[in-house]
Enzyme design. Structure first.
Site: not given
Ligand code: DAT
Ligand code: MG
Length: 149
Positions: A116, A10, A113, A50, A127
């Protein structure tokens, strides 16, 4: 099972100089790099990528963040690479990610974080097709394959 997955450094990971470190971990693990490119994500692509989160309160911030600078998009191939790479990446919230995982070692907050990774075989296929054209992926065998499998 031999699979492909979509992995992306990212904008925070790119700005922090972590592309090489992240590529290195997948490379040393024994996975095969099938495609890679540095790119700027458009708002349209971010919203599509997303899409599953569009009703979440953080969706707007997430789209702004992922389009805030270049990302490094990759396709990695290997046995069970989808699940294994999620382990290598660590929990979504870096505060819960184990030390030794990428997020556990390099990130502090969920909004930044750094990486991805596709969460299932179906997401991986979706994707990969979203980010790469077929002619951007290369099919080859790593010379050390027989020492990995
Ligand atoms: P991942 O990236 O582990 O697959 P995800 O698909 O649940 O996680 O979410 C996509 C991204 O969205 C994640 O990397 C960071 C952001 N995100 C997820 N939960 C969040 C939250 N509670 N607050 C802020 N950003 C969040
Ligand atoms: Mg995800």
């Amino acid at each position: 099972m031999m699979e492909k997955t979509f992995i992306m450094v990212k904008p925070d990971g790119v700005q922090r100089g972590l592309i090489g470190e992240i590529v290195s971990r997948f490379e040393k693990k024994g996975f095969v790099l099938a495609g890679a490119k540095l790119m700027q994500i458009s708002t349209e692509l971010a919203e599509e990528h997303y899409g599953e989160h569009k009703e979440r309160p953080f969706f707007g911030e997430l789209v702004d963040f992922i389009t805030s600078g270049p990302v490094f998009a990759m396709v990695w191939e290997g046995e069970d690479v989808v699940k294994t790479s999620r382990h290598m990446i660590g929990a979504t919230n870096p505060q819960e990610a184990n030390p030794g995982s990428i997020r556990g070692d390099y990130a502090v907050t969920v909004g930044k974080n750094i990486i991805h990774g596709s969460d299932s075989l179906e997401s991986a296929e979706r994707e990969i097709n979203l980010f790469f054209n077929g002619n951007e992926l290369v099919d080859y065998t790593r010379q050390d394959k027989t020492w990995i499998y």
